[in-house]
Enzyme design. Structure first.
Site, PDB file in Angstrom:
ATOM      1  N   GLY A  55      13.567 -11.919 -11.820  1.00 47.07           N
ATOM      2  CA  GLY A  55      14.818 -11.241 -11.497  1.00 47.07           C
ATOM      3  C   GLY A  55      14.618 -10.399 -10.265  1.00 47.07           C
ATOM      4  N   CYS A  82       7.144 -13.281 -13.668  1.00 43.73           N
ATOM      5  CA  CYS A  82       7.492 -12.355 -12.583  1.00 43.73           C
ATOM      6  C   CYS A  82       8.164 -11.089 -13.149  1.00 43.73           C
ATOM      7  CB  CYS A  82       8.358 -13.073 -11.554  1.00 43.73           C
ATOM      8  SG  CYS A  82       8.287 -12.283  -9.950  1.00 43.73           S
ATOM      9  N   TYR A  83       9.458 -10.865 -12.890  1.00 45.44           N
ATOM     10  CA  TYR A  83      10.114  -9.677 -13.468  1.00 45.44           C
ATOM     11  C   TYR A  83       9.919  -9.673 -14.982  1.00 45.44           C
ATOM     12  CZ  TYR A  83      13.649  -6.343 -14.993  1.00 45.44           C
ATOM     13  OH  TYR A  83      14.284  -5.279 -15.594  1.00 45.44           O
ATOM     14  N   HIS A 172       5.347 -17.937 -10.203  1.00 50.32           N
ATOM     15  CA  HIS A 172       6.389 -18.804 -10.768  1.00 50.32           C
ATOM     16  C   HIS A 172       5.820 -20.183 -11.134  1.00 50.32           C
ATOM     17  CE1 HIS A 172       9.910 -16.246 -10.107  1.00 50.32           C
ATOM     18  NE2 HIS A 172       9.215 -15.763  -9.095  1.00 50.32           N
ATOM     19  N   GLU A 174       7.253 -22.465 -12.661  1.00 55.41           N
ATOM     20  CA  GLU A 174       8.306 -23.484 -12.691  1.00 55.41           C
ATOM     21  C   GLU A 174       8.547 -24.172 -11.363  1.00 55.41           C
ATOM     22  OE1 GLU A 174       8.633 -20.274 -12.830  1.00 55.41           O
ATOM     23  OE2 GLU A 174      10.468 -19.518 -11.914  1.00 55.41           O
ATOM     24  N   ASP A 230      26.979 -39.024  -9.381  1.00 55.76           N
ATOM     25  CA  ASP A 230      27.430 -37.935 -10.244  1.00 55.76           C
ATOM     26  C   ASP A 230      28.757 -38.253 -10.925  1.00 55.76           C
ATOM     27  OD1 ASP A 230      25.198 -36.767  -9.242  1.00 55.76           O
ATOM     28  OD2 ASP A 230      26.255 -35.517  -7.794  1.00 55.76           O
ATOM     29  N   LYS A 369      19.518 -33.535 -10.264  1.00 58.97           N
ATOM     30  CA  LYS A 369      19.852 -34.919  -9.896  1.00 58.97           C
ATOM     31  C   LYS A 369      19.076 -35.967 -10.711  1.00 58.97           C
ATOM     32  CE  LYS A 369      22.285 -37.398  -6.969  1.00 58.97           C
ATOM     33  NZ  LYS A 369      23.674 -37.074  -6.584  1.00 58.97           N
TER      34      LYS A 369
END
Ligand code: XMP
Length: 513
Positions: A55, A82-83, A172, A174, A230, A369
């Site tokens: 955050g 992180c945060y 991070h 991710e 999409d 995607k």
């Protein structure tokens, strides 16, 4: 349907949905919840673990987002990122301060050293690059925690309390820049939370269908189908959920690639739905007659598209729901998740203003995607549709330089088909992000048989790119280019010269117009 659930508790980080996506990639169901979610609600979800996102705030600021500390008493493993890591340290008796000097502030790729005895890093190399983005520093680690990773600048890059299964990382895991980041999340899910991997895209499909049915009830649903990935996947999902109540309007403007209109229609023939193909080629070509300016072409096509759609919508009468194929990267979120201001980008500019409907359904808005493609496969859409490269709304009109006419479009369609066919045969489809042919308005002299020709020059364009904001020209092997060139000049009447575009973006753009 019951699944193990992981809660991603959102503290306003820009990667909240990316974390969720990584958890899904690990075969575990997860939901993103605001940090403000009442504890009772979190408990009722019966999670096997909780992940705190990053955050933008500093945890020692008075108004920084704080979750109910009872989250640490749920009896499940917690991973703070992180945060989220700083919130954990702050709440459990540690101390977090602003980094005093620049050296403890870390941004970007950082060489990191891991304690592979920690559950998070088990089985991974002892060193690797991690992606940092923090200006705060854990001055005191809470009791019960040990330091399990460090970098040259920072002694406490990761903390762990193995007895309570609480873990915190300043970086991070991710993002792709963190080497083995996905493996770390997998370690948390499978090693700490006891995940069994009971979540698949098939489950996602079923859950989405159930949710759509509940929302739509007996209402009428309208969808503008462009033939792109999409909108096709959104249409397939709605077709599966509420087929007979769904009308898909596919405006065929005659500017599609070879066979594209028929392929789209064919793919949807297996569902019981109202499929309306508006064959508007003559209309579009008459509006485009004599027009050479690229911007004018775009404007005309955009406007005619809306008019054609509007005419069909009127025939249906009152529409309850309009479906949009917005996917996660199209969604720009700001704020802290719970009261986020969301702007969505409209695939077909301005449509909602022209059609009377009650509500918008965006069934793909949490997917990335490649997840959308996977969902399309689950729904039984053919591979050529699911893997389709991006195609601009104005279609081939911006790939015929100068005035657009039917003969020019037919020439381009055939050449473009040959190019794509040879790229597929060479197994190069996945190595490029977009590749197509452009019919220039240049003619040049050639010789064929014993005769002189004075025919069109066709350009080939192929790019690699991460986001289409910048792009590099693709290094297609010469022998593939040669085959493409030979086939096109032999098989496409009126073309006697092929050039390959070797310009990057910038300074050029991907499209020629
Ligand atoms: P450019 O030419 O701007 O293209 O470098 C970047 C990407 O955007 C696509 N593109 C469009 N897509 N409507 C669309 O839906 C348009 O008017 C349009 N113009 C360009 C282009 O194909 C490439 O993927």
């Amino acid at each position: 349907m019951s699944h193990q659930t992981v809660i991603v508790l959102d503290f306003g980080g820009q990667y909240n949905q990316l974390i969720a996506r990584r958890v899904r990639e690990c075969g575990v169901y997860c939901e993103v919840k605001s940090y403000k979610t009442p504890l009772a609600e979190l408990r009722a979800m019966d999670p096997i673990g909780v992940i705190f996102t990053g955050g933008p705030n500093s945890v020692y600021e008075p108004n920084s987002p704080k979750a109910d500390p009872g989250v640490f008493d749920l009896g499940v493993p917690v991973l703070g990122i992180c945060y989220g890591c700083q919130f954990m340290a702050h709440t459990l008796g540690g101390a977090v301060t602003a980094a005093q000097d620049d050296s403890a502030r870390e941004y970007g790729k950082t060489e990191t050293f891991y304690d592979t005895g920690c559950t998070l890093f088990q089985g991974l190399p002892q060193t690797g690059i991690s992606w940092m983005s923090h200006g705060d520093y854990m001055a005191k680690v809470p009791d019960g925690f040990s330091l399990v990773a460090h970098s040259a600048a920072c002694p406490n890059v990761a903390i762990a309390d193995e007895s309570r299964k609480f873990y915190g990382v300043q970086f991070h895991p991710e993002v792709n820049h963190t080497e083995n980041g996905l493996a770390m999340l997998r370690n948390f899910l499978y090693g700490a939370c006891g995940a069994v991997g009971d979540w698949t895209m098939g489950d996602y499909k079923n859950a989405s269908i159930a949710a759509i049915r509940e929302k739509v009830g007996g209402g009428k649903v309208l969808l503008a189908l462009s033939g792109g990935v999409d909108s096709s996947v959104a249409a397939a999902l709605l077709a599966e959920a509420v087929g007979p109540q769904l009308t898909c309007v596919f405006v065929d403007h005659g500017l599609m690639r070879l066979n594209e209109g028929d392929e789209v229609e064919e793919a949807f023939s297996k569902w019981d739905l109202n499929f309306v193909r508006v064959n508007a080629e003559d209309l579009f070509l008459s509006k485009l007659a004599g027009v050479e300016d690229p911007e004018r072409k775009r404007k005309i096509i955009g406007e005619e598209f809306i008019r054609a759609f509007e005419r069909e919508a009127k025939k249906i009468g009152q529409v309850d729901f309009l479906v949009q194929g917005t996917i996660y990267p199209d969604v720009i979120e700001s704020g802290l998740g719970d009261a986020a201001v969301i702007k969505s980008h409209h695939n077909v500019g301005g449509l909602p203003d022209y059609v009377d409907f009650k509500e918008i359904i965006e069934p793909l808005r949490l997917l990335f995607k490649d997840e959308v493609r996977q969902l399309g496969r689950e729904l039984g859409l053919p591979e050529y549709l699911v893997m389709r490269q991006p195609f601009p709304g104005p279609g081939l009109a911006i790939r015929v330089i100068g005035e657009v006419t039917k003969p020019k479009l037919d020439t381009l369609r055939l050449a473009d088909f040959i190019f794509r066919d040879e790229i597929a045969k060479a197994g190069l489809e996945q190595s490029m992000n977009q590749y197509f042919a452009v019919l220039t308005n240049l003619r040049s002299v050639g010789v064929m048989g014993d005769g002189r020709t004075y025919d069109c020059t066709l350009a080939l364009r192929a790019v690699t790119t991460a986001d289409f904001m910048t792009a590099d020209w693709a290094r297609i092997p010469y022998d593939v280019l040669e085959t493409v060139s030979t086939r096109i000049v032999n098989e496409v009447p009126g073309v006697n010269r092929i050039v390959y575009d070797i310009t990057s973006k910038p300074p050029a753009t991907v499209e020629w117009e």
